[in-house]
Design a protein around this motif. Structure first.
Motif, PDB file in Angstrom:
ATOM      1  N   GLU A   1      -7.815  -1.217   3.374  1.00 39.29           N
ATOM      2  CA  GLU A   1      -6.867  -0.226   2.852  1.00 39.29           C
ATOM      3  C   GLU A   1      -6.535   0.835   3.892  1.00 39.29           C
ATOM      4  O   GLU A   1      -5.638   1.649   3.685  1.00 39.29           O
ATOM      5  CB  GLU A   1      -7.440   0.434   1.598  1.00 39.29           C
ATOM      6  N   ASP A   2      -7.234   0.827   5.020  1.00 36.04           N
ATOM      7  CA  ASP A   2      -6.978   1.806   6.060  1.00 36.04           C
ATOM      8  C   ASP A   2      -6.191   1.173   7.210  1.00 36.04           C
ATOM      9  O   ASP A   2      -5.630   0.078   7.078  1.00 36.04           O
ATOM     10  CB  ASP A   2      -8.290   2.413   6.566  1.00 36.04           C
ATOM     11  N   ALA A   3      -6.175   1.836   8.325  1.00 39.75           N
ATOM     12  CA  ALA A   3      -5.413   1.349   9.477  1.00 39.75           C
ATOM     13  C   ALA A   3      -5.918   0.008   9.999  1.00 39.75           C
ATOM     14  O   ALA A   3      -5.226  -0.670  10.768  1.00 39.75           O
ATOM     15  CB  ALA A   3      -5.447   2.385  10.597  1.00 39.75           C
TER      16      ALA A   3
ATOM     17  N   PRO B   1       0.815  -1.218   0.000  1.00 38.31           N
ATOM     18  CA  PRO B   1       0.000   0.000   0.000  1.00 38.31           C
ATOM     19  C   PRO B   1       0.852   1.274   0.000  1.00 38.31           C
ATOM     20  O   PRO B   1       2.013   1.254   0.427  1.00 38.31           O
ATOM     21  CB  PRO B   1      -0.801  -0.123   1.293  1.00 38.31           C
ATOM     22  N   ASP B   2       0.244   2.355  -0.460  1.00 37.09           N
ATOM     23  CA  ASP B   2       0.978   3.611  -0.644  1.00 37.09           C
ATOM     24  C   ASP B   2       1.620   4.101   0.638  1.00 37.09           C
ATOM     25  O   ASP B   2       2.735   4.650   0.624  1.00 37.09           O
ATOM     26  CB  ASP B   2       0.039   4.687  -1.198  1.00 37.09           C
TER      27      ASP B   2
ATOM     28  N   VAL C   1       5.160  -7.062   4.529  1.00 38.07           N
ATOM     29  CA  VAL C   1       4.364  -6.897   3.309  1.00 38.07           C
ATOM     30  C   VAL C   1       4.330  -8.203   2.527  1.00 38.07           C
ATOM     31  O   VAL C   1       3.269  -8.645   2.052  1.00 38.07           O
ATOM     32  CB  VAL C   1       4.937  -5.762   2.430  1.00 38.07           C
ATOM     33  N   ARG C   2       5.481  -8.843   2.410  1.00 39.18           N
ATOM     34  CA  ARG C   2       5.542 -10.093   1.651  1.00 39.18           C
ATOM     35  C   ARG C   2       4.683 -11.181   2.302  1.00 39.18           C
ATOM     36  O   ARG C   2       3.949 -11.904   1.621  1.00 39.18           O
ATOM     37  CB  ARG C   2       6.996 -10.558   1.538  1.00 39.18           C
TER      38      ARG C   2
ATOM     39  N   SER D   1      10.341   1.384   2.228  1.00 36.44           N
ATOM     40  CA  SER D   1      10.871   0.320   1.380  1.00 36.44           C
ATOM     41  C   SER D   1      12.279  -0.108   1.762  1.00 36.44           C
ATOM     42  O   SER D   1      12.670  -1.258   1.531  1.00 36.44           O
ATOM     43  CB  SER D   1      10.849   0.747  -0.095  1.00 36.44           C
ATOM     44  N   ASN D   2      13.050   0.782   2.318  1.00 34.52           N
ATOM     45  CA  ASN D   2      14.438   0.455   2.664  1.00 34.52           C
ATOM     46  C   ASN D   2      14.549  -0.359   3.955  1.00 34.52           C
ATOM     47  O   ASN D   2      15.653  -0.800   4.310  1.00 34.52           O
ATOM     48  CB  ASN D   2      15.262   1.740   2.796  1.00 34.52           C
TER      49      ASN D   2
END
Length: 319
Positions: free
Chosen positions: A252-254, A58-59, A74-75, A65-66
Motif C-alpha cells: 500500500e506504500d511506495a 489506491p487513494d 492500475v487496470r 483518474s483523468n
C-alpha cells in the motif's frame, strides 16, 4: 473448461469440473461443507474492469483518474481473473469474492458495480442474474457468494435494496444461515446458493454473515505461506466457513512502484510464476490441518481446481 482427473482406481472418473460436486463419492455426501476443500476465486469480477472508470483505489492515485496511462497501469495490476464468472463456475470454482461499490452521482440510486482499483463495466444485478441462471442449470453444485466492501453505500437503503434483490432472485435456492450444510442436505432440499453479506445491516435468515478470509498481504509467496500457516494454526474457525487466500497483494506504500513500473510485466504474470509454489504449499498444509475454501487469483488455471478438489479424496476417501 473441461478437464480429466482420476479420483482413485475403481472409482468414477471426473470428466468435467463443471459438475464436480455431483460426481463426488458417497463418503463426501454427509460431510459439512465447512470441512470440504472448495476452490474459489479472489476478486472474481476483476476481469471486467473498465478502463474508462475513475480510479477507486489506491487513494494516492485517485487525483490522476483523468490520465489514461495511469488508469491503464492500475487496470493491468488489478486484474486477478482472466475468465468471466460463468466460465469460472464451469471450471469448477464454487466460491466467488464479490466486492461491491456504488458510483458517486449515478443517476440510478440503486445501480451497483463491482470493483478492484477501477469499477467494472457490468453491473451487479446483471452478474447475479447470470450466476442464478448457472445455478438453475447445475442444481447439485453449491455456490458460495461472498459480498463485501460496499464502497459508496451511504445508508441502509441501498443495502436493503440489494438484499431484497438477492432474496427475490435466488428464492428457494438460498441455504439458510443456521444450517450446517452438506452436499446431501443441499441436494435433498433443492438449495444450492449460499450468500455471505459482510455488513452489520443484514438480519435475514437467508443471508449468511461474513466469511473469515485469511491472506498473506504480500507479493512474496513465501511470506504468504508463512502468514497463512500462522493464521490457520492460531485462529482457524470450526463449524463455519473460512477462506485460505493464496492471492498476492501489492504494497500500500511506495513499494508498489517496484512492481507497477515494470512495463513488460503484470499482476497476472507474477501470479503465474507464484501459483505452482502456493499450490504445493496447500497440498502440504492439507496433510496437517483442515482446509476449507481456497481462493486464488487466476482460478481457471489448469492445476488449481483439480488440486483443491482432490484434497477431499485424499482426506476422506480410502483407496
Amino acid at each position: 473448461m473441461t478437464k480429466s482427473a482420476e479420483e482413485g482406481e475403481g472409482r468414477r472418473e471426473v470428466t468435467s469440473y463443471c459438475d464436480w460436486m455431483s460426481k463426488q463419492p458417497p463418503e463426501l455426501h454427509n460431510i459439512p461443507l465447512f470441512n470440504l476443500a472448495i476452490p474459489g476465486s479472489h476478486d472474481s469480477m476483476s476481469y471486467d474492469l473498465d478502463i474508462n472508470s475513475s480510479i477507486i483505489e489506491p487513494d494516492r492515485l485517485k487525483p490522476f483518474s483523468n490520465i489514461y496511462c495511469v488508469r491503464k497501469i492500475v487496470r493491468k495490476w488489478a486484474i486477478t481473473q482472466e475468465e468471466n464468472v460463468t466460465k469460472q463456475l464451469d471450471a469448477g470454482v464454487r466460491y466467488l469474492d464479490l466486492r461491491i461499490a456504488r458510483k458517486p452521482n449515478d443517476t440510478n440510486p440503486t445501480r451497483l458495480y463491482f470493483y478492484h482499483g477501477l469499477y467494472t463495466q457490468t453491473d451487479v444485478e446483471t452478474v447475479l442474474k447470470d450466476i442464478n441462471e448457472w445455478a438453475e442449470k447445475h442444481p447439485k453444485e453449491i455456490l458460495i457468494l461472498a459480498l463485501s466492501h460496499f464502497k459508496g453505500f451511504d445508508d441502509a437503503t441501498i443495502h436493503n435494496h440489494l438484499i431484497n434483490f438477492i432474496k427475490t432472485l435466488f428464492g428457494a435456492k438460498l441455504v439458510p444461515r443456521k444450517a450446517t450444510p452438506t452436499l446431501k442436505s443441499c441436494w435433498d432440499q433443492g438449495r444450492n446458493v449460499i450468500v455471505s453479506y459482510d455488513h452489520r445491516v443484514h438480519q435475514h435468515p437467508e443471508i449468511w454473515s461474513k466469511i473469515t478470509y485469511y491472506y498473506g498481504n504480500s507479493m512474496d509467496p513465501t511470506k504468504v505461506e508463512t502468514t497463512l500457516d500462522q493464521n490457520l494454526k492460531r485462529a482457524r474457525p470450526s463449524g463455519s466457513f473460512f477462506v485460505c487466500g493464496l492471492n498476492l497483494t501489492l504494497p500500500e506504500d511506495a513499494g508498489a512502484l517496484c512492481y507497477v513500473l515494470r512495463l513488460c510485466d503484470s499482476l497476472a504474470n507474477v501470479i503465474r510464476r507464484s501459483l505452482p509454489k502456493l499450490l504445493q504449499w496447500v497440498k502440504e498444509q492439507a496433510e496437517k490441518t483442515q482446509i476449507n475454501i481456497v481462493a486464488s487469483d487466476l482460478a481457471t488455471t489448469d492445476d488449481f481446481v483439480p488440486t483443491i478438489v482432490k484434497l477431499n479424496i485424499s482426506r476422506y476417501v480410502k483407496a
